[in-house]
Design a protein around this motif. Structure first.
Motif, PDB file in Angstrom:
ATOM      1  N   TYR A  85       0.824  -1.196   0.000  1.00 56.46           N
ATOM      2  CA  TYR A  85       0.000   0.000   0.000  1.00 56.46           C
ATOM      3  C   TYR A  85       0.867   1.259   0.000  1.00 56.46           C
ATOM      4  N   PRO A  86       0.541   2.238  -0.851  1.00 55.14           N
ATOM      5  CA  PRO A  86       1.308   3.493  -0.865  1.00 55.14           C
ATOM      6  C   PRO A  86       0.955   4.349   0.337  1.00 55.14           C
ATOM      7  N   GLU A  87       1.832   5.294   0.641  1.00 54.69           N
ATOM      8  CA  GLU A  87       1.579   6.266   1.705  1.00 54.69           C
ATOM      9  C   GLU A  87       1.901   7.643   1.155  1.00 54.69           C
ATOM     10  N   ASN A  88       0.877   8.309   0.649  1.00 56.95           N
ATOM     11  CA  ASN A  88       1.041   9.629   0.042  1.00 56.95           C
ATOM     12  C   ASN A  88       0.700  10.729   1.036  1.00 56.95           C
ATOM     13  N   PRO A  89       1.447  11.835   1.053  1.00 58.35           N
ATOM     14  CA  PRO A  89       1.042  12.985   1.863  1.00 58.35           C
ATOM     15  C   PRO A  89      -0.335  13.466   1.412  1.00 58.35           C
ATOM     16  N   LEU A  90      -1.109  13.996   2.353  1.00 55.30           N
ATOM     17  CA  LEU A  90      -2.463  14.430   2.018  1.00 55.30           C
ATOM     18  C   LEU A  90      -2.456  15.521   0.961  1.00 55.30           C
ATOM     19  N   ALA A  91      -1.363  16.281   0.872  1.00 51.85           N
ATOM     20  CA  ALA A  91      -1.286  17.380  -0.091  1.00 51.85           C
ATOM     21  C   ALA A  91      -0.874  16.924  -1.487  1.00 51.85           C
TER      22      ALA A  91
END
Length: 272
Positions: A85-91
């Motif tokens: 699973y990726p973990e992208n910043p909310l921005a």
């Protein structure tokens, strides 16, 4: 003769991790193997380091153990595989539409407060109603913390205006213990528990999880203010079936007035 579950002296990282999750979920090695449709002998060999688990096997084990997305990635990395699973910043642009949904949700909560939190109770976003109510309660003083748990437990912060602080604090302690049980490998959550236990007048028995006490269906937060007592209850909104670690750990806490006076004060502040 040693059992399969304790046989072998090799402390393989994947075995240590799986055993800690089994203990947290109170699932025996045999039960885990049966639920994941695996050979009990193979699972035993994986836990003792005699065999390597396939990626598919680890994913099935994670499903049975109900591991959060972040911990599933840790399990795969420990087993020698790339995270799922990726973990992208909310921005990030990848989460633009999800971020707009969050903005829309907290904006439409006006004139009542709403907060966006991560899994460690860090306040990431608020609406303007939360700012107005915060200014009223704290009489213009800025909070010392950006973490909601510290705000609740620090006597010099929001705790100072909570009329039912013991009940509120106990509620948060229960949630904190639930989070530790859900993700026993999360050192940050365990450290948060140790930190809040250092504040004054925190009962020592709160260090341990209480599974016996019954909770009320809806909890009310009661605050003192220059406008009189304010009463709120909360709802929590999360993303449905997220495929990103950041989204999986976000929650929106929306406050609603629990009486007509609180609703009137919120409307008055918004109008001003």
């Amino acid at each position: 003769m040693k059992s399969q579950e304790t046989a072998g002296d090799n402390k393989s990282p994947i075995g240590v991790l799986l055993r800690s999750w089994r203990e947290a979920r109170r699932i025996s090695q045999l039960d885990l193997a049966l639920r994941a449709n695996l050979s009990a002998r193979h699972l035993s060999y994986v836990e003792t380091g005699k065999a390597q688990a396939s990626r598919d096997m680890l994913c099935r084990l994670a499903d049975v153990l109900e591991m959060p997305l972040r911990e599933r990635n840790v399990l795969l990395l420990t087993g020698g595989y790339a995270p799922q699973y990726p973990e992208n910043p909310l921005a990030t642009p990848a989460l633009e539409w999800m971020r707009q949904a969050v903005d829309l949700t907290i904006t439409h909560q006006e004139p009542y407060p709403a907060f966006v939190l991560d899994r460690h109770w860090n306040v990431l976003m608020t609406n303007q109603a939360a700012v107005r109510i915060g200014n009223l309660l704290m009489q213009g003083r800025q909070s010392k913390h950006t973490n909601l748990l510290h705000q609740v437990f620090d006597p010099e912060d929001v705790r100072s205006v909570m009329l039912n602080w013991p009940e509120v604090a106990e509620k948060f302690i229960r949630h904190l213990h639930d989070e530790i049980a859900m993700a026993p490998s999360d050192q940050i959550t365990q450290h948060l528990l140790q930190q809040v236990m250092q504040y004054p007048d925190v009962p020592e028995h709160w260090r341990f999880r209480d599974l016996q006490r019954t909770q009320t269906p809806v909890f009310t937060f009661v605050f003192q203010s220059s406008e009189g007592e304010l009463r709120f209850f909360e709802t929590i909104t999360t993303f449905s079936m997220p495929r990103d670690v950041t989204l999986a750990e976000l929650r929106i806490e929306s406050s609603f007035p629990a009486d007509a006076h609180t609703a009137a004060v919120c409307a008055k502040l918004a109008a001003a």
